[in-house]
Scaffold this active site. Sequence first.
Site, PDB file in Angstrom:
ATOM      1  N   ASN A  34      -2.484   2.486   5.919  1.00  0.00           N
ATOM      2  CA  ASN A  34      -2.425   3.114   7.229  1.00  0.00           C
ATOM      3  C   ASN A  34      -2.529   2.045   8.325  1.00  0.00           C
ATOM      4  O   ASN A  34      -3.332   1.131   8.199  1.00  0.00           O
ATOM      5  CB  ASN A  34      -3.610   4.086   7.367  1.00  0.00           C
ATOM      6  CG  ASN A  34      -3.513   4.978   8.569  1.00  0.00           C
ATOM      7  OD1 ASN A  34      -2.447   5.461   8.909  1.00  0.00           O
ATOM      8  ND2 ASN A  34      -4.631   5.206   9.240  1.00  0.00           N
ATOM      9  N   ASP A  98      -4.833  -1.660   1.506  1.00  0.00           N
ATOM     10  CA  ASP A  98      -5.513  -0.676   2.328  1.00  0.00           C
ATOM     11  C   ASP A  98      -5.676   0.613   1.503  1.00  0.00           C
ATOM     12  O   ASP A  98      -6.103   0.555   0.352  1.00  0.00           O
ATOM     13  CB  ASP A  98      -4.715  -0.489   3.631  1.00  0.00           C
ATOM     14  CG  ASP A  98      -5.375   0.388   4.668  1.00  0.00           C
ATOM     15  OD1 ASP A  98      -6.295  -0.100   5.350  1.00  0.00           O
ATOM     16  OD2 ASP A  98      -4.964   1.554   4.811  1.00  0.00           O
ATOM     17  N   TRP A  99      -5.343   1.777   2.064  1.00  0.00           N
ATOM     18  CA  TRP A  99      -5.445   3.016   1.297  1.00  0.00           C
ATOM     19  C   TRP A  99      -4.521   3.028   0.084  1.00  0.00           C
ATOM     20  O   TRP A  99      -4.765   3.745  -0.895  1.00  0.00           O
ATOM     21  CB  TRP A  99      -5.134   4.211   2.192  1.00  0.00           C
ATOM     22  CG  TRP A  99      -6.274   4.616   3.082  1.00  0.00           C
ATOM     23  CD1 TRP A  99      -6.359   4.478   4.432  1.00  0.00           C
ATOM     24  CD2 TRP A  99      -7.510   5.222   2.675  1.00  0.00           C
ATOM     25  NE1 TRP A  99      -7.558   4.962   4.897  1.00  0.00           N
ATOM     26  CE2 TRP A  99      -8.282   5.424   3.836  1.00  0.00           C
ATOM     27  CE3 TRP A  99      -8.031   5.608   1.442  1.00  0.00           C
ATOM     28  CZ2 TRP A  99      -9.557   5.998   3.801  1.00  0.00           C
ATOM     29  CZ3 TRP A  99      -9.298   6.180   1.409  1.00  0.00           C
ATOM     30  CH2 TRP A  99     -10.046   6.369   2.574  1.00  0.00           C
ATOM     31  N   GLU A 122      -7.119  -6.168   0.532  1.00  0.00           N
ATOM     32  CA  GLU A 122      -7.617  -5.456   1.704  1.00  0.00           C
ATOM     33  C   GLU A 122      -7.688  -3.954   1.449  1.00  0.00           C
ATOM     34  O   GLU A 122      -7.208  -3.150   2.252  1.00  0.00           O
ATOM     35  CB  GLU A 122      -6.744  -5.780   2.918  1.00  0.00           C
ATOM     36  CG  GLU A 122      -7.010  -7.123   3.529  1.00  0.00           C
ATOM     37  CD  GLU A 122      -8.443  -7.219   4.033  1.00  0.00           C
ATOM     38  OE1 GLU A 122      -8.770  -6.599   5.056  1.00  0.00           O
ATOM     39  OE2 GLU A 122      -9.242  -7.913   3.377  1.00  0.00           O
ATOM     40  N   HIS A 267      -6.321  -7.988   8.649  1.00  0.00           N
ATOM     41  CA  HIS A 267      -6.311  -6.896   7.675  1.00  0.00           C
ATOM     42  C   HIS A 267      -4.913  -6.570   7.149  1.00  0.00           C
ATOM     43  O   HIS A 267      -4.734  -6.332   5.957  1.00  0.00           O
ATOM     44  CB  HIS A 267      -6.932  -5.638   8.295  1.00  0.00           C
ATOM     45  CG  HIS A 267      -6.822  -4.442   7.416  1.00  0.00           C
ATOM     46  ND1 HIS A 267      -7.408  -4.368   6.168  1.00  0.00           N
ATOM     47  CD2 HIS A 267      -6.168  -3.258   7.599  1.00  0.00           C
ATOM     48  CE1 HIS A 267      -7.125  -3.202   5.615  1.00  0.00           C
ATOM     49  NE2 HIS A 267      -6.373  -2.511   6.457  1.00  0.00           N
TER      50      HIS A 267
END
Length: 291
Positions: A34, A98-99, A122, A267
């Site tokens: 995201n 991420d997700w 990350e 990130h």
Amino acid sequence: MPVVDVLDSTLHYEEVRSGADPDSGPAVVLLHGNPGSSHVWRHVLPGIGPGRLLAPDLIGMGRSGKPDIPYDFADHARYLDAWFDTLGLDRVVLVGHDWGGALAFDRAARHPGRVAGIAFLESIVRPVARADLSPQARRRSEMVLAPGAEETLLGEDVLVRMAFTGAGVLNPVSDEDLAAYLAPYRTRADRRPLLAWARQIPLDGEPAAVVARIEAFGAWLAASSQVPKLLMTFEGSPTLLVDKATADWCAEHVAALETVPCGEAAHHAPEDQPAAIAAAVLAWRARHGLL
């Protein structure tokens, strides 16, 4: 730019087939986070080696469909499961950011026989306490949970711009790439999945459903010594999710884990270090016979 029907909607994905026999080894599936899309992998895909390489847009994101659903973790997992089944993907290598990393862990825990390896960067690997967040992460958490967040973050394209031209990257993306990231999120309704994801961050035991899934895949990560795993780490930005303490935690709690430093990044590291990420994944695949 293939699109397939999944459940009551559609999922778009990028696909590259390279090498003399792309189907000889496990397919590689790259899962974004995201507030991005498969576009984040455009400079990584060409360097991760031969095979069938796929990068889907999560439901409600990128060029995938936008059904009227809550866009919680379970929704994303459900549509991804349908996509894997529609394409007949079995025993794949998962690469998650991420997700996308959390979704990769979740799928592996629920379908352990269909995963040959996991590489991640990350990513959300464990629930965290609000007190342990960096000042910047705490401010962002307060922003997305604030009563006026819907107006601020759905009324304008703040989240995408913050991610790819602000603190989420060391080097802001080009105007052309920013336009590609912004294109799927033109309206307030289009941006609902982005805010929903931001509100899924597991802090102080909430949301309980997300914490339960993280605890479930955490048990699998600790026990799955037969599945090779790769953690790519970075330095140089306060927005990094996987800091030294989290990397040390992973080394202690994730079975069959190798950790490879990939240089300076923020990130959204696939924008800052795509070549280093691709090289790390390619070398890891080669070491474990995943080509």
